[in-house]
Scaffold this motif. Structure first.
Motif, PDB file in Angstrom:
ATOM      1  N   TYR A  42       0.792  -1.245   0.306  1.00 40.74           N
ATOM      2  CA  TYR A  42      -0.046   0.468  -0.290  1.00 40.74           C
ATOM      3  C   TYR A  42       0.982   0.864  -0.143  1.00 40.74           C
ATOM      4  CZ  TYR A  42      -3.136   3.489   1.300  1.00 40.74           C
ATOM      5  OH  TYR A  42      -3.814   4.050   1.466  1.00 40.74           O
ATOM      6  N   MET A  43       1.764   1.088   1.075  1.00 37.09           N
ATOM      7  CA  MET A  43       2.471   2.886   0.927  1.00 37.09           C
ATOM      8  C   MET A  43       3.484   2.950  -0.672  1.00 37.09           C
ATOM      9  SD  MET A  43       2.345   4.085   3.151  1.00 37.09           S
ATOM     10  CE  MET A  43       3.024   5.420   3.227  1.00 37.09           C
ATOM     11  N   LYS A  44       3.538   1.199  -0.872  1.00 41.26           N
ATOM     12  CA  LYS A  44       4.543   1.892  -1.800  1.00 41.26           C
ATOM     13  C   LYS A  44       4.154   2.310  -2.713  1.00 41.26           C
ATOM     14  CE  LYS A  44       6.877  -1.239  -4.968  1.00 41.26           C
ATOM     15  NZ  LYS A  44       7.787  -2.575  -6.075  1.00 41.26           N
ATOM     16  N   GLU A  45       2.698   2.139  -3.445  1.00 35.25           N
ATOM     17  CA  GLU A  45       1.637   2.316  -4.328  1.00 35.25           C
ATOM     18  C   GLU A  45       0.889   3.783  -4.275  1.00 35.25           C
ATOM     19  OE1 GLU A  45      -2.478   0.743  -6.272  1.00 35.25           O
ATOM     20  OE2 GLU A  45      -0.930  -0.572  -5.638  1.00 35.25           O
ATOM     21  N   TYR A  46       1.064   4.306  -3.068  1.00 29.13           N
ATOM     22  CA  TYR A  46       0.924   5.402  -2.438  1.00 29.13           C
ATOM     23  C   TYR A  46       2.306   6.514  -2.862  1.00 29.13           C
ATOM     24  CZ  TYR A  46      -0.574   9.344   0.698  1.00 29.13           C
ATOM     25  OH  TYR A  46      -0.617  10.521   0.457  1.00 29.13           O
ATOM     26  N   LYS A  72      15.814   6.745  -0.779  1.00 28.37           N
ATOM     27  CA  LYS A  72      17.101   7.571  -0.306  1.00 28.37           C
ATOM     28  C   LYS A  72      17.777   7.222  -1.898  1.00 28.37           C
ATOM     29  CE  LYS A  72      17.798   6.844   4.270  1.00 28.37           C
ATOM     30  NZ  LYS A  72      17.907   6.294   5.558  1.00 28.37           N
ATOM     31  N   SER A  73      17.776   6.197  -2.583  1.00 25.19           N
ATOM     32  CA  SER A  73      18.438   5.616  -3.818  1.00 25.19           C
ATOM     33  C   SER A  73      17.457   5.801  -4.873  1.00 25.19           C
ATOM     34  CB  SER A  73      18.787   3.884  -3.580  1.00 25.19           C
ATOM     35  OG  SER A  73      19.566   3.333  -5.017  1.00 25.19           O
ATOM     36  N   GLN A  74      17.591   6.656  -5.977  1.00 23.82           N
ATOM     37  CA  GLN A  74      16.787   6.728  -7.371  1.00 23.82           C
ATOM     38  C   GLN A  74      16.668   5.962  -8.186  1.00 23.82           C
ATOM     39  OE1 GLN A  74      18.368   9.878  -9.540  1.00 23.82           O
ATOM     40  NE2 GLN A  74      17.705   8.891 -11.459  1.00 23.82           N
ATOM     41  N   SER A  79      13.588   1.444  -9.489  1.00 21.24           N
ATOM     42  CA  SER A  79      12.749   0.289  -9.775  1.00 21.24           C
ATOM     43  C   SER A  79      11.498   0.136  -9.568  1.00 21.24           C
ATOM     44  CB  SER A  79      13.470  -0.521  -9.651  1.00 21.24           C
ATOM     45  OG  SER A  79      13.453  -2.188  -8.813  1.00 21.24           O
ATOM     46  N   ALA A  80      11.213   0.722  -8.040  1.00 20.38           N
ATOM     47  CA  ALA A  80      10.104   0.571  -8.188  1.00 20.38           C
ATOM     48  C   ALA A  80       8.985   1.451  -8.500  1.00 20.38           C
ATOM     49  CB  ALA A  80       9.959   1.818  -6.407  1.00 20.38           C
ATOM     50  N   PHE A  81       9.054   1.904  -9.495  1.00 20.14           N
ATOM     51  CA  PHE A  81       7.894   3.191 -10.142  1.00 20.14           C
ATOM     52  C   PHE A  81       7.406   2.075 -10.752  1.00 20.14           C
ATOM     53  CE2 PHE A  81       6.241   5.607 -13.099  1.00 20.14           C
ATOM     54  CZ  PHE A  81       6.085   7.141 -12.480  1.00 20.14           C
ATOM     55  N   ARG A  82       9.565   1.637 -11.745  1.00 17.75           N
ATOM     56  CA  ARG A  82       8.407   0.686 -12.745  1.00 17.75           C
ATOM     57  C   ARG A  82       7.740  -0.426 -12.707  1.00 17.75           C
ATOM     58  NH1 ARG A  82      13.674  -0.440 -15.592  1.00 17.75           N
ATOM     59  NH2 ARG A  82      13.679  -2.115 -13.514  1.00 17.75           N
ATOM     60  N   ASP A  83       7.966  -1.310 -11.074  1.00 12.64           N
ATOM     61  CA  ASP A  83       6.939  -2.340 -10.818  1.00 12.64           C
ATOM     62  C   ASP A  83       5.835  -1.882 -10.921  1.00 12.64           C
ATOM     63  OD1 ASP A  83       9.346  -3.803  -9.920  1.00 12.64           O
ATOM     64  OD2 ASP A  83       9.160  -3.116  -7.729  1.00 12.64           O
ATOM     65  N   ILE A  84       5.548  -0.776 -10.122  1.00 11.70           N
ATOM     66  CA  ILE A  84       3.904  -0.483 -10.358  1.00 11.70           C
ATOM     67  C   ILE A  84       3.405  -0.076 -11.153  1.00 11.70           C
ATOM     68  CG2 ILE A  84       2.085   1.593  -9.055  1.00 11.70           C
ATOM     69  CD1 ILE A  84       3.046  -0.844  -7.075  1.00 11.70           C
ATOM     70  N   PHE A  85       4.253   1.127 -12.471  1.00 14.64           N
ATOM     71  CA  PHE A  85       3.303   2.008 -14.065  1.00 14.64           C
ATOM     72  C   PHE A  85       3.760   1.111 -14.842  1.00 14.64           C
ATOM     73  CE2 PHE A  85       3.020   4.664 -10.770  1.00 14.64           C
ATOM     74  CZ  PHE A  85       1.257   5.629 -10.657  1.00 14.64           C
TER      75      PHE A  85
END
Length: 98
Positions: A42-46, A72-74, A79-85
């Motif tokens: 939930y927090m990652k998606e938010y 802290k790390s671009q 990677s997180a952004f790509r996982d979601i979108f």
């Protein structure tokens, strides 16, 4: 759009369980029952939804946006952004920004 101090202190599940006076297992179970996903998901998606809005509305670098949503790390942010979108933040910005 974003509060720069919002993600300065990342709340841990243990801290939340103390705050709401329940053990971590119960907290995780109740959260998932209410929101349909684990707290971390939930927090990652938010955070990524906030970042996607910032990419389209603010003139900040990817690293500034990553920091604003608590990364802290671009590279971890990317990677997180790509996982979601399913798209890199730079490509998302180029594709959807007016």
């Amino acid at each position: 759009m974003s509060n720069p101090n919002f993600f300065k202190k990342v709340t841990k599940i243990e801290e939340l369980s103390k705050q709401y006076l329940m053990n971590t297992t119960t907290l995780k179970s109740v959260f998932k029952a209410v929101y349909g996903m684990p707290i971390a998901s939930y927090m990652k998606e938010y955070r990524m939804k906030l970042a996607s809005n910032m990419l389209l509305q603010e003139d900040k670098s990817i690293s500034e946006i990553a920091a604003a949503v608590g990364y802290k790390s671009q590279s971890k942010f990317t990677s997180a952004f790509r996982d979601i979108f399913q798209i890199l933040p730079t490509a998302y910005q180029k594709l959807y920004r007016n």
